[in-house]
Design an enzyme around this catalytic site. Structure first.
Site, PDB file in Angstrom:
ATOM      1  N   SER A  46       0.773  -1.175  -0.096  1.00  9.12           N
ATOM      2  CA  SER A  46       0.068   0.250   0.010  1.00  9.12           C
ATOM      3  C   SER A  46       0.861   1.137  -0.027  1.00  9.12           C
ATOM      4  O   SER A  46       2.036   1.297   0.613  1.00  9.12           O
ATOM      5  CB  SER A  46      -0.906   0.117   1.283  1.00  9.12           C
ATOM      6  OG  SER A  46      -1.524   1.239   1.460  1.00  9.12           O
ATOM      7  N   TYR A  96      -1.959  -0.280  10.079  1.00 10.61           N
ATOM      8  CA  TYR A  96      -2.004  -0.935   8.920  1.00 10.61           C
ATOM      9  C   TYR A  96      -1.000  -0.666   8.051  1.00 10.61           C
ATOM     10  O   TYR A  96      -0.173  -1.734   7.554  1.00 10.61           O
ATOM     11  CB  TYR A  96      -3.139  -0.207   8.244  1.00 10.61           C
ATOM     12  CG  TYR A  96      -3.534  -0.724   6.768  1.00 10.61           C
ATOM     13  CD1 TYR A  96      -4.086  -1.684   6.547  1.00 10.61           C
ATOM     14  CD2 TYR A  96      -3.233   0.219   5.733  1.00 10.61           C
ATOM     15  CE1 TYR A  96      -4.086  -2.117   4.848  1.00 10.61           C
ATOM     16  CE2 TYR A  96      -3.465   0.113   4.504  1.00 10.61           C
ATOM     17  CZ  TYR A  96      -4.093  -1.194   4.208  1.00 10.61           C
ATOM     18  OH  TYR A  96      -4.293  -1.411   2.667  1.00 10.61           O
TER      19      TYR A  96
HETATM   20  P1  NDP Z   1     -11.714  -5.584  -0.694  1.00 10.47           P
HETATM   21  O1  NDP Z   1     -12.538  -5.273   0.798  1.00 10.47           O
HETATM   22  O2  NDP Z   1     -12.467  -5.292  -1.810  1.00 10.47           O
HETATM   23  O3  NDP Z   1     -10.859  -6.975  -0.739  1.00 10.47           O
HETATM   24  C1  NDP Z   1     -10.234  -7.445   0.249  1.00 10.47           C
HETATM   25  C2  NDP Z   1     -10.075  -8.936  -0.058  1.00 10.47           C
HETATM   26  O4  NDP Z   1      -9.518  -9.755   1.099  1.00 10.47           O
HETATM   27  C3  NDP Z   1     -11.720  -9.580   0.029  1.00 10.47           C
HETATM   28  O5  NDP Z   1     -11.471 -10.621  -1.045  1.00 10.47           O
HETATM   29  C4  NDP Z   1     -11.541 -10.373   1.241  1.00 10.47           C
HETATM   30  O6  NDP Z   1     -12.234 -11.780   1.038  1.00 10.47           O
HETATM   31  C5  NDP Z   1     -10.177 -10.883   1.488  1.00 10.47           C
HETATM   32  N1  NDP Z   1      -9.982 -11.072   2.813  1.00 10.47           N
HETATM   33  C6  NDP Z   1      -9.883 -10.316   3.948  1.00 10.47           C
HETATM   34  N2  NDP Z   1      -9.633 -11.035   5.105  1.00 10.47           N
HETATM   35  C7  NDP Z   1      -9.310 -12.105   4.536  1.00 10.47           C
HETATM   36  C8  NDP Z   1      -8.751 -13.442   5.445  1.00 10.47           C
HETATM   37  N3  NDP Z   1      -8.645 -13.410   6.459  1.00 10.47           N
HETATM   38  N4  NDP Z   1      -8.580 -14.670   4.618  1.00 10.47           N
HETATM   39  C9  NDP Z   1      -8.947 -14.710   3.280  1.00 10.47           C
HETATM   40  N5  NDP Z   1      -9.124 -13.404   2.504  1.00 10.47           N
HETATM   41  C10 NDP Z   1      -9.465 -12.453   3.361  1.00 10.47           C
HETATM   42  O7  NDP Z   1     -10.437  -4.634  -0.692  1.00 10.47           O
HETATM   43  P2  NDP Z   1      -9.188  -4.281  -1.750  1.00 10.47           P
HETATM   44  O8  NDP Z   1      -9.446  -5.022  -2.911  1.00 10.47           O
HETATM   45  O9  NDP Z   1      -9.230  -2.837  -1.883  1.00 10.47           O
HETATM   46  O10 NDP Z   1      -8.207  -5.031  -1.079  1.00 10.47           O
HETATM   47  C11 NDP Z   1      -7.051  -5.744  -1.751  1.00 10.47           C
HETATM   48  C12 NDP Z   1      -5.734  -5.371  -1.073  1.00 10.47           C
HETATM   49  O11 NDP Z   1      -5.446  -4.223  -1.670  1.00 10.47           O
HETATM   50  C13 NDP Z   1      -5.586  -5.425   0.425  1.00 10.47           C
HETATM   51  O12 NDP Z   1      -4.324  -6.175   0.748  1.00 10.47           O
HETATM   52  C14 NDP Z   1      -5.367  -3.891   0.681  1.00 10.47           C
HETATM   53  O13 NDP Z   1      -4.783  -4.005   1.984  1.00 10.47           O
HETATM   54  C15 NDP Z   1      -4.647  -3.360  -0.567  1.00 10.47           C
HETATM   55  N6  NDP Z   1      -5.014  -2.140  -0.566  1.00 10.47           N
HETATM   56  C16 NDP Z   1      -6.414  -1.329  -1.084  1.00 10.47           C
HETATM   57  C17 NDP Z   1      -6.464  -0.149  -1.234  1.00 10.47           C
HETATM   58  C18 NDP Z   1      -7.684   0.482  -1.379  1.00 10.47           C
HETATM   59  O14 NDP Z   1      -7.801   1.846  -1.442  1.00 10.47           O
HETATM   60  N7  NDP Z   1      -8.408  -0.100  -1.713  1.00 10.47           N
HETATM   61  C19 NDP Z   1      -5.056   0.619  -1.033  1.00 10.47           C
HETATM   62  C20 NDP Z   1      -3.774   0.226  -0.822  1.00 10.47           C
HETATM   63  C21 NDP Z   1      -3.761  -1.124  -0.717  1.00 10.47           C
HETATM   64  P3  NDP Z   1     -13.284 -12.257   2.320  1.00 10.47           P
HETATM   65  O15 NDP Z   1     -14.024 -11.241   2.962  1.00 10.47           O
HETATM   66  O16 NDP Z   1     -14.274 -13.006   1.211  1.00 10.47           O
HETATM   67  O17 NDP Z   1     -12.327 -13.144   2.766  1.00 10.47           O
END
Ligand code: NDP
Length: 239
Positions: free
Chosen positions: A136, A149
């Site tokens: 990030s 975070y």
């Molecule tokens: P979303 O909330 O759309 O996606 C997060 C994903 O992580 C979901 O598919 C969720 O699936 C999964 N997840 C969360 N906890 C678990 C777990 N314990 N086991 C397995 N899967 C898990 O957000 P983003 O797509 O934005 O996030 C994706 C990545 O991008 C993350 O690592 C985030 O930190 C990073 N990021 C996002 C930014 C943004 O602005 N959106 C900026 C910078 C980084 P489920 O709940 O079905 O398990």
């Protein structure tokens, strides 16, 4: 790379889902993990082709190992592991709970380590592999209320560089740092006022998750001898 086999964690929404869509369109064979198996299955049905899914909680080492096993047993190999699953709890260090910190450490750091533990032996046996971690810009420009975070994301960045040096010439390692991306991520902010604030800001400046999917695809598409170490992708309007 000819029809790569790619594992993506957190593929049930946002960046993981967008990456699955883009790579499937490019002919990749996919194994998708997340806790919401219904969403993974709906995505797989929509994508068609060679896509497998498995309910996965990255906090559980066995779940992540089973995801990698599914790739190898189905497709005979693993080319890329995309460690994308992540969570954020927003708030000051004096207001957050230790449980909030634990969850971020367990998903964002330990979850990636579980991926490394599962994928590395396969990569070593193949003498080839690629770990892509979604970190990030929060780790690059530290802002209040996202400190733990950011710490977890910077820990993963450190892990990527160390892994690159340790693993030697057969392993490619890429850390992708997204800026503000329009996903469900901000919907999980617990405080309603803060959540609204983030959602409004997201509506103003966020980029679509496809922007990050393209960065992952770019790193993957390089010749085997080219390792893209870091990619930072921000909305132009993000400071
Ligand atoms: P979303 O909330 O759309 O996606 C997060 C994903 O992580 C979901 O598919 C969720 O699936 C999964 N997840 C969360 N906890 C678990 C777990 N314990 N086991 C397995 N899967 C898990 O957000 P983003 O797509 O934005 O996030 C994706 C990545 O991008 C993350 O690592 C985030 O930190 C990073 N990021 C996002 C930014 C943004 O602005 N959106 C900026 C910078 C980084 P489920 O709940 O079905 O398990």
């Amino acid at each position: 790379m000819e029809s790569p086999v790619v594992v993506i964690t957190g593929a049930s929404s946002g960046i993981g889902e967008a990456t699955a869509r883009l790579l499937a369109g490019q002919g990749a064979r996919l194994v998708l993990g997340a806790r919401r198996a219904d969403r993974l299955d709906a995505l797989a049905a929509e994508l068609g082709g060679e896509v497998r899914t498995r309910a996965t909680d990255v906090r559980r080492r066995d779940d992540v190992a089973a995801l990698v096993d599914l790739a190898v047993s189905t497709f005979g190999r693993l080319d890329v592991f995309v460690a994308n699953a992540g969570v954020a709890h927003v708030g000051g260090l004096d207001t957050q709970t230790v449980e909030d910190w634990d969850e971020m450490i367990d998903v964002n750091l330990r979850g990636v380590l579980h991926g490394v533990a599962a994928a590395l032996p396969v990569f070593r046996a193949q003498s080839a592999g690629h770990l892509v971690a979604i970190v990030s810009t929060s780790g690059l420009r530290i802002v209040p209320d996202q400190v733990v975070y950011a710490a977890t994301k910077n820990a993963v960045r450190t892990l990527c560089e160390g892994l690159r040096q340790e693993a030697g010439p057969h392993l490619r390692v890429t850390a992708v740092s997204p800026g503000f991306t329009a996903t469900e991520f901000v919907d999980t902010v617990a405080d309603p006022a803060r959540r609204r604030e983030y959602q409004e800001r997201m509506a103003e400046i966020a980029m679509p998750p496809d922007a990050i999917a393209r960065a992952v695809a770019y790193a993957m598409a390089q010749p085997a001898g080219v390792d893209v170490g870091e990619i930072v992708v921000r909305p132009t309007a993000q400071n």
